[in-house]
Write a protein that holds these residues in place. Sequence first.
Motif, short mmCIF file in Angstrom:
data_model
loop_
_atom_site.label_atom_id
_atom_site.label_comp_id
_atom_site.label_asym_id
_atom_site.label_seq_id
_atom_site.Cartn_x
_atom_site.Cartn_y
_atom_site.Cartn_z
N VAL A 36 44.31 20.44 26.81
CA VAL A 36 43.52 19.52 26.00
C VAL A 36 42.20 19.13 26.67
O VAL A 36 42.14 18.82 27.86
N SER A 37 41.13 19.17 25.86
CA SER A 37 39.79 18.80 26.33
C SER A 37 38.86 18.78 25.12
O SER A 37 39.10 19.47 24.13
N VAL A 38 37.79 17.98 25.22
CA VAL A 38 36.75 18.01 24.18
C VAL A 38 35.37 18.09 24.83
O VAL A 38 35.15 17.61 25.94
N LEU A 39 34.46 18.71 24.09
CA LEU A 39 33.05 18.81 24.48
C LEU A 39 32.25 17.95 23.53
O LEU A 39 32.39 18.05 22.31
N ILE A 40 31.40 17.10 24.09
CA ILE A 40 30.58 16.20 23.28
C ILE A 40 29.11 16.51 23.53
O ILE A 40 28.66 16.51 24.68
N GLU A 41 28.38 16.79 22.47
CA GLU A 41 26.95 17.07 22.56
C GLU A 41 26.20 15.97 21.83
O GLU A 41 26.42 15.74 20.64
N ILE A 42 25.31 15.30 22.54
CA ILE A 42 24.56 14.18 21.97
C ILE A 42 23.25 14.01 22.73
O ILE A 42 23.23 14.06 23.97
N ASP A 43 22.15 13.84 21.99
CA ASP A 43 20.83 13.60 22.59
C ASP A 43 20.49 14.65 23.65
O ASP A 43 20.02 14.34 24.75
N SER A 44 20.75 15.91 23.34
CA SER A 44 20.44 17.04 24.24
C SER A 44 21.28 17.04 25.51
O SER A 44 20.97 17.77 26.45
N ASN A 45 22.32 16.23 25.55
CA ASN A 45 23.22 16.20 26.70
C ASN A 45 24.60 16.72 26.31
O ASN A 45 25.00 16.64 25.15
N THR A 46 25.31 17.24 27.31
CA THR A 46 26.62 17.83 27.09
C THR A 46 27.63 17.20 28.04
O THR A 46 27.43 17.21 29.26
N TYR A 47 28.69 16.64 27.49
CA TYR A 47 29.74 15.99 28.28
C TYR A 47 31.09 16.60 27.93
O TYR A 47 31.32 17.04 26.80
N VAL A 48 31.97 16.61 28.90
CA VAL A 48 33.33 17.08 28.69
C VAL A 48 34.30 15.96 29.09
O VAL A 48 34.08 15.28 30.10
N ILE A 49 35.32 15.74 28.28
CA ILE A 49 36.41 14.85 28.68
C ILE A 49 37.57 15.72 29.15
O ILE A 49 38.16 16.47 28.36
N ASP A 50 37.84 15.65 30.44
CA ASP A 50 38.89 16.40 31.15
C ASP A 50 38.53 17.89 31.29
O ASP A 50 37.93 18.49 30.39
N CYS A 51 38.89 18.44 32.44
CA CYS A 51 38.72 19.89 32.67
C CYS A 51 40.00 20.41 33.31
O CYS A 51 40.22 20.26 34.50
N GLY A 52 40.84 20.99 32.49
CA GLY A 52 42.15 21.46 32.94
C GLY A 52 42.13 22.92 33.36
O GLY A 52 41.07 23.51 33.61
N PRO A 53 43.29 23.56 33.38
CA PRO A 53 43.39 24.92 33.88
C PRO A 53 42.72 25.97 33.01
O PRO A 53 42.50 27.09 33.46
N ASP A 54 42.36 25.62 31.77
CA ASP A 54 41.68 26.57 30.88
C ASP A 54 40.17 26.33 30.81
O ASP A 54 39.49 26.92 29.97
N PHE A 55 39.64 25.51 31.71
CA PHE A 55 38.24 25.09 31.63
C PHE A 55 37.28 26.28 31.64
O PHE A 55 36.35 26.34 30.83
N ARG A 56 37.48 27.22 32.55
CA ARG A 56 36.58 28.37 32.62
C ARG A 56 36.56 29.12 31.30
O ARG A 56 35.49 29.46 30.76
N GLN A 57 37.74 29.41 30.77
CA GLN A 57 37.84 30.13 29.50
C GLN A 57 37.16 29.35 28.38
O GLN A 57 36.48 29.93 27.52
N GLN A 58 37.33 28.04 28.38
CA GLN A 58 36.73 27.21 27.34
C GLN A 58 35.21 27.22 27.42
O GLN A 58 34.52 27.29 26.39
N MET A 59 34.66 27.16 28.62
CA MET A 59 33.21 27.18 28.79
C MET A 59 32.63 28.52 28.33
O MET A 59 31.58 28.58 27.69
N LEU A 60 33.31 29.61 28.65
CA LEU A 60 32.85 30.93 28.23
C LEU A 60 32.98 31.10 26.73
O LEU A 60 32.08 31.65 26.07
N ARG A 61 34.08 30.63 26.17
CA ARG A 61 34.32 30.77 24.73
C ARG A 61 33.23 30.10 23.92
O ARG A 61 32.80 30.61 22.88
N HIS A 62 32.74 28.96 24.40
CA HIS A 62 31.75 28.19 23.65
C HIS A 62 30.33 28.36 24.20
O HIS A 62 29.41 27.67 23.76
N ASP A 63 30.17 29.28 25.14
CA ASP A 63 28.85 29.61 25.69
C ASP A 63 28.10 28.35 26.16
O ASP A 63 26.93 28.12 25.83
N VAL A 64 28.81 27.52 26.92
CA VAL A 64 28.22 26.26 27.39
C VAL A 64 27.28 26.55 28.57
O VAL A 64 27.68 27.15 29.57
N LYS A 65 26.04 26.13 28.45
CA LYS A 65 25.02 26.42 29.46
C LYS A 65 24.71 25.21 30.36
O LYS A 65 24.09 25.35 31.41
#
Length: 253
Positions: A36-65
């Motif tokens: 479980v985790s969420v990505l929040i994008e607001i005012d040109s900023n990017t925040y994540v709530i929690d980064c668990g064991p799937d974090f790398r896969q999640q960042m790649l899946r959503h092309d987070v820069k």
Amino acid sequence: MKIRFLGTGTSQGIPVIGSNHPVCLSTNPKDKRLRVSVLIEIDSNTYVIDCGPDFRQQMLRHDVKQLDAVLFTHEHNDHVVGLDDVRPFSHKQGEVTIYAQERVIVDLKKRFAYVFQEKDRYPGAPKIMVNEVGTAVFKLGNLEVTPIQVLHGKLPILGYRIKDFVYITDAKTIADTELEKLKNVEVLVVNALRREPHHSHFNLSEALAFIEKVKPTKAYLTHISHLMGFHEEVEKELPKNVFLAYDNLTITL
């Protein structure tokens, strides 16, 4: 504000390793859940709530820069163990900011000692800027964040309110004083582990009762185990303003 559900599963994810449960064998993408985790994008900023064991896969899946901060709810493995994978952001940005309770910070410094040590620091380790939070409102840049204390069994953990969005996971009980922080919520995300009672998580009926008490415009259930049942079947049983979240779901406020 855009919210993307990076993962909506419980600590083992779905499918569970080695399981022959029908939900674990489902071919419906909505029945496959990362931690479980969420990505929040607001005012040109990017925040994540929690980064668990799937974090790398999640960042790649959503092309987070870009990653401006990680907000931690608590120290359990499925919420924190991806911390080392913030390295690419750290190497690009210089450091990654995290927000957590004092107890959680102490735990992270034990688990990831090489990240936080000052002497003879490993040069490839991510650089982390630590911010301790309690139950008082704090700022992410110009953005106000309201921590919401809930109990995960007997463990005090945090949910977060950002504008009219509230994210709570791993909750079992919440004090009336904290409920005051949830007034006039547009979107509430809350955990619902399964149908049967659990000692430290809302089950489905408890989560629905909590939603009825808060009365958000919409609610999304997360931190879901395979024992909840098939996504499509459970959704049909829910009130019209309540939905099962699923991995990659995006909502905009």
